[in-house]
Design an enzyme around this catalytic site. Structure first.
Site, short mmCIF file in Angstrom:
data_model
loop_
_atom_site.label_atom_id
_atom_site.label_comp_id
_atom_site.label_asym_id
_atom_site.label_seq_id
_atom_site.Cartn_x
_atom_site.Cartn_y
_atom_site.Cartn_z
N ASP A 87 -1.37 3.35 16.03
CA ASP A 87 -1.88 3.24 14.65
C ASP A 87 -2.35 1.80 14.40
OD1 ASP A 87 -2.35 4.15 12.05
OD2 ASP A 87 -0.34 3.61 11.35
N GLY A 116 -3.58 6.27 4.54
CA GLY A 116 -3.05 6.02 3.20
C GLY A 116 -2.88 7.30 2.41
N ALA A 117 -2.38 8.35 3.06
CA ALA A 117 -2.39 9.67 2.43
C ALA A 117 -1.01 10.16 1.98
CB ALA A 117 -3.03 10.69 3.38
N SER A 118 -0.10 9.24 1.78
CA SER A 118 1.19 9.68 1.23
C SER A 118 1.02 10.09 -0.22
CB SER A 118 2.23 8.56 1.34
OG SER A 118 2.78 8.53 2.64
N ILE A 132 0.58 9.78 7.33
CA ILE A 132 1.68 9.71 6.37
C ILE A 132 2.80 8.82 6.92
CG2 ILE A 132 3.48 11.06 5.19
CD1 ILE A 132 1.43 13.41 5.20
P1 13P Z 1 0.72 5.76 3.64
O1 13P Z 1 1.18 4.36 3.36
O2 13P Z 1 0.00 6.34 2.49
O3 13P Z 1 1.81 6.64 4.14
O4 13P Z 1 -0.36 5.66 4.83
C1 13P Z 1 0.04 5.56 6.18
C2 13P Z 1 -1.08 5.24 7.10
O5 13P Z 1 -2.24 5.32 6.78
C3 13P Z 1 -0.70 4.81 8.46
O6 13P Z 1 -1.82 4.43 9.20
O1 G3H Z 2 -0.71 1.74 7.98
C1 G3H Z 2 0.35 1.21 8.19
C2 G3H Z 2 1.54 2.02 8.49
O2 G3H Z 2 2.15 2.45 7.30
C3 G3H Z 2 2.47 1.26 9.37
O3 G3H Z 2 3.14 0.29 8.69
O4 G3H Z 2 2.75 -1.77 10.03
O5 G3H Z 2 4.72 -1.59 8.47
O6 G3H Z 2 4.67 -0.29 10.59
P1 G3H Z 2 3.87 -0.93 9.50
ZN ZN Z 3 -3.34 3.50 8.07
#
Ligand code: 13P
Ligand code: G3H
Ligand code: ZN
Length: 308
Positions: A83, A211-213, A254
């Site tokens: 990610d 960012g889909a939470s 998420i």
């Molecule tokens: P949230 O912060 O909305 O869960 O997004 C997570 C995300 O996009 C991780 O790459």
């Molecule tokens: O998009 C970011 C994710 O929520 C990961 O977050 O870098 O704090 O592990 P993190």
């Molecule tokens: Zn992200």
């Protein structure tokens, strides 16, 4: 028995009108909670690892946790995804160490630099059969700076050019979502029109929503009831995500909801059991909270249940 490349999963999701959840993993209980849900819902799943997760747990621990998930769930297609890879080196390291998918996030760079960085990762990944997600447009900013709203959202024509020139396998787009628990100060809004324009120019191409939470009120209230101070948190309404999942958005990210589910559960448990100090006593309900939340997403939001 191995982690899989998401390519064929996305092809199926595109034609089936659903999305696959990409859940951030940082420790054993999170991996287990997600996998319990994937097993119950008979859903493919993307386990994604951020640079922060690799620093927190250590790359080897993370890899071994995913290996355990694969061993315990041979019937579930599991993607191991990096990610927000910020540079070529971290992508290369993950590609060389068994990841089946990496994200190169050049979204903070000028267009041409984003293209050349993404191209470099695509060339390397291609040789090894690894899938590459790229990003165009920037997520943050909508709530703080309304003026910046349109300049940071993904430009449809640029998206087409970007995909053609880089050869990336999927594209994360900015249409109004943002990372974290505080996504909107006013009315939640996503630019579905822009999404349709992007889809029209990139038909049958997998798109990704970061960012889909949805920041469920129940988690925020529970955390606050038991000593938390999370404040005015707002996420993406689940009906928006449901709608997005029926389009070419085939990966929905998420993380925040996992954090909230676990923290609310742990706060409640410890407040109600002040004498307890065995970590298993509060991590067990926390794992269960992750399971319930993820199963709900798969079933009622993403639409990925029973698609294996
Ligand atoms: P949230 O912060 O909305 O869960 O997004 C997570 C995300 O996009 C991780 O790459
Ligand atoms: O998009 C970011 C994710 O929520 C990961 O977050 O870098 O704090 O592990 P993190
Ligand atoms: Zn992200």
């Amino acid at each position: 028995m191995a982690v899989v490349n998401p390519s064929s999963l996305f092809t199926k999701a595109l034609s089936g009108g659903y999305a696959i959840g990409a859940f951030n993993v940082n420790n054993m209980e999170i991996v287990q909670g997600i996998m319990l849900a994937a097993r119950q819902e008979e859903s493919p799943v993307i386990l994604q690892v951020s640079a922060g997760a690799r620093t927190y747990a250590g790359p080897a621990y993370i890899r071994k946790l995913i290996e355990a998930a694969v061993e315990e769930n041979p019937e579930i297609p599991i993607v191991l995804h990096l990610d927000h890879g910020q540079n070529f080196e971290i992508c290369k390291e993950c590609i060389d160490n068994g990841f089946t998918s990496v994200m190169i996030d050049g979204s903070h760079l000028p267009f041409e630099e984003n293209i050349s960085l993404t191209k470099r990762v695509v060339e390397y990944a291609k040789e090894k059969g690894v899938f590459v997600e790229a990003e165009l447009g920037q997520l943050a900013g909508i709530e703080e700076d309304v003026q910046a709203e349109h300049s940071v959202f993904t430009d449809p024509a640029q998206a087409k050019e970007f995909v053609e020139r880089t050869g990336c396998n999927s594209l994360a787009i900015a249409i109004g979502t943002s990372h974290g628990a505080y996504k909107f100060s006013g009315e939640p809004k996503l630019d579905f029109e822009r999404l349709e324009q992007i889809i029209a120019l990139l038909p049958n191409f997998p798109l990704v929503l970061h960012g889909a939470s949805s920041v469920p009120k129940t988690f925020v209230e529970e955390a606050n009831t038991y000593g938390g101070n999370i404040g005015d948190a707002t996420g993406i309404p689940e009906e928006f995500l449901r709608k997005a999942a029926t389009t070419n958005i085939c990966k929905i990210n998420i993380d925040t909801d996992i954090r909230l589910a676990m923290t609310a559960s742990i706060r409640k448990y410890l407040a109600e059991h002040p004498q307890e100090f065995d970590p298993r006593s509060y991590l067990k309900p926390a794992r269960q909270a992750v399971f319930s939340m993820v199963a709900h997403k798969m079933r009622d939001v993403l639409g990925s249940s029973h698609t294996i």
